[in-house]
Design an enzyme around this catalytic site. Sequence first.
Site, PDB file in Angstrom:
ATOM      1  N   GLY A   1       3.289  21.318  -2.739  1.00 19.54           N
ATOM      2  CA  GLY A   1       2.561  22.449  -2.186  1.00 19.54           C
ATOM      3  C   GLY A   1       1.553  22.007  -1.137  1.00 19.54           C
ATOM      4  CB  SER A   2      -1.229  23.903   0.364  1.00 21.05           C
ATOM      5  OG  SER A   2      -0.414  24.971   0.782  1.00 21.05           O
ATOM      6  CB  THR A   3      -2.034  18.749  -2.285  1.00 14.40           C
ATOM      7  OG1 THR A   3      -0.674  18.664  -2.701  1.00 14.40           O
ATOM      8  CG2 THR A   3      -2.831  19.506  -3.337  1.00 14.40           C
TER       9      THR A   3
ATOM     10  CE  LYS B   1      -0.340  24.547   3.914  1.00 13.54           C
ATOM     11  NZ  LYS B   1      -0.824  25.872   3.501  1.00 13.54           N
TER      12      LYS B   1
ATOM     13  CD  GLU C   1      -2.926  27.115  -1.295  1.00 11.29           C
ATOM     14  OE1 GLU C   1      -3.081  26.113  -0.562  1.00 11.29           O
ATOM     15  OE2 GLU C   1      -3.310  27.156  -2.449  1.00 11.29           O
TER      16      GLU C   1
END
Length: 748
Positions: free
Chosen positions: A318-320, A322, A748
């Site tokens: 997931g968004s980690t 990013k 997300e």
Amino acid sequence: MRKNKTTHMMAGIFIILFAAVFLVLTGRFIYIQATGEVNNISLEEWAEQKRTSSYSIRAERGKIYDKNGMVLAYDRPTYRVYAVIDETYTDDPDKPRHVEDPEETSKKLATIMDVEPGVLVEAFQSGMDKERFQVEFGNPGKHLTQKEKEEIEALKLPGIYFEEEPMRYYPNGVFASHIIGFARETDVETEDGIKTEVQGIAGMENEMDGLLRGKDGYISYQRDLYNTRLLDPKEIIKAPEDGDDVYLTLDQKIQTLLDEALTTVDAEYNPERMTGIVMHAKTGEVLAMSTRPSYNPNNPSNVENWYNDVVSTPIEPGSTVKMFTWAAAIQEGVYNGGEGFMSGTYKVNEKISPIPDHNKGEGWGTISFDEGFARSSNVAASKLVWEKIGTEKFLEYLQAFDFDKPTGIDLPGEIAGEILYNWPLEKLTAAFGQGSTVTPIQMMKAATAIANDGKMLQPYVIGKIIDSTTGEILEKKEPTVVSEPISAETAKQVRGLLQDVVEKDYGTGKVFRLEDYSIGGKTGTAEIPNPNGGGYLNGRSELLFSFLGMAPIEDPELIIYVSVQQPELELSEYGSKPVSFIVKNVMENSLHYLNITPEEEEGTSIEKIKAPELVGKSTAQSVKVLQEKNLKVTVVGNGEKITDANIEPGEKMLPNKHVILITDKPSMPNIMGWSKREVVQFADMLELQLESTGNGYVVMQGIAQDTPIKQGDYLGVEFLPPNEEKKPLEDPNEDEKEQQDDENNTNE
């Protein structure tokens, strides 16, 4: 005449046969006397073997310690009871050395061994039927404690004897069990037959089994029929070589904080899986690592999960991820944080499915890329990869952060994730952590580059190996920089963005704010692939909620990763709630425990107080000096001298700080209302065995006030939040709810 002839002939035949047999036997005896062998077996060696007793001397298995020397695994002595039933073993009827009355002996043993007397009687009868010298009693007769052995000895039963056997023991129970693993007795086939020895089965016990095990010794001597040594026993002794000791990088205090937080969330939310790992940002040392479901290595039965998910179970993060996407853009020189873009949905062309933001593609209008990071915009991540960095260059950065290979951590069973990068859509989704997989330890390794000014460190769990006999350091690990995927300037800029995630009102990580320290990080809400095929699981709880962060964010000391998979959430609860509960409890208390100076609030004008020299000073004078400085003081005991304090000379303190003074005659103070940090400091100074439940402030202490205390005493403490009885974890604030409404709409 014929009869005489026949008689003479038969006599001659018998004489010839007798002579032949005589010659054969005589020749055989002469051969045996000359060679000393029968059927290629030396009679001298056979006789030597028959009158020689030989016993192995067990080598002590090496201990496993945490980094501060706290024992995590060791051989605890236990005893196996056996009974001699051969009457020939008794040479003096007035002093019997064998069991004379099996039934009476069974009745007395059964009360201590917690077994029915009939079971023991049956063992005696079976041994007597088979004319055995001695009998054993199976599992009931094994692993007796010192107390049980002494109770049996007090009965003074003839013919009852004991043999010491080591049993691997883990004093902390469910404590980093997937790292430590366990060892147990295993039957091993050797040249001398089947031998029982303690063997590492899982975790570090298995990984370091060769070093921990050591080599058994032996003792041999000559004896008579009754096992009594001869006057000249020709004794030979070979001393055992004990196993080496292994010191891990784990810190028992931080590991306990992590384990307790996971246990609390496990009881409250019943998630499918959880992982947590804390790493030293400047060295790569793993200070704590835990997985749920877990197990107790003292009794590893009904284990739900043998795998250490931190290293062995790749996930879609997931968004980690990013933070690494933005790092690549900044490092490549194509990032302008103030540049605006239209959030909501991003469609590259008609052939590629559009990428929506996590609030059902509604977005937040035109926002900057900096704000897009704090809001965790999938559109921003996709645009950076497709329009700014370039998909092939972005792949090079993913590889530079080592997402395509194992970390090489010194733990068994590591499995690397996989970068899915074949189709255009996969190249876009890799920017925000969907499709491609990583393990938590790969994420932590990559995060060290951001925390450590661009230098990516090798994570490790084994600190050093010590010769248990001499104390010599055989091997010691040092921090290792494996590469520098980004510059120090890039790392600093990314840390600023991570801080915005937590500090900005629109950031997805507001719920992760700490009281005394700045923290930065990235939240993640990842979809879970359907194990039966066909896309992803559906449902607001069918997600993997996570956080990857570091603190203090300006100059990180600790990095933390926590994931909670499929928690059972109420309608008013959000996925970041259990994750933030773990992160805040672990990070806040760990930073205090490590004596990291808390940050002052912005604009504060309060003058700090310099701590005086206290150790060795008069108790009364020390209390007077501290109280004059408006400090809260607790004196432990009624001694006249101070032996320890929770402040260092010269340390700068804010007014009203709680100072704990240990005297030379310590006794238990009233710790009701103390915070967990204060209790940990108190227990650490006196080296008490602390066991705590709950979080908040002390509502129950296991040692009564004014009771004398000493090093090694056990202290049980229960914590509860202020003004609360036992109830679920606190609800998020209204502003957190607004943020979480966005977070839980989609990936997300």
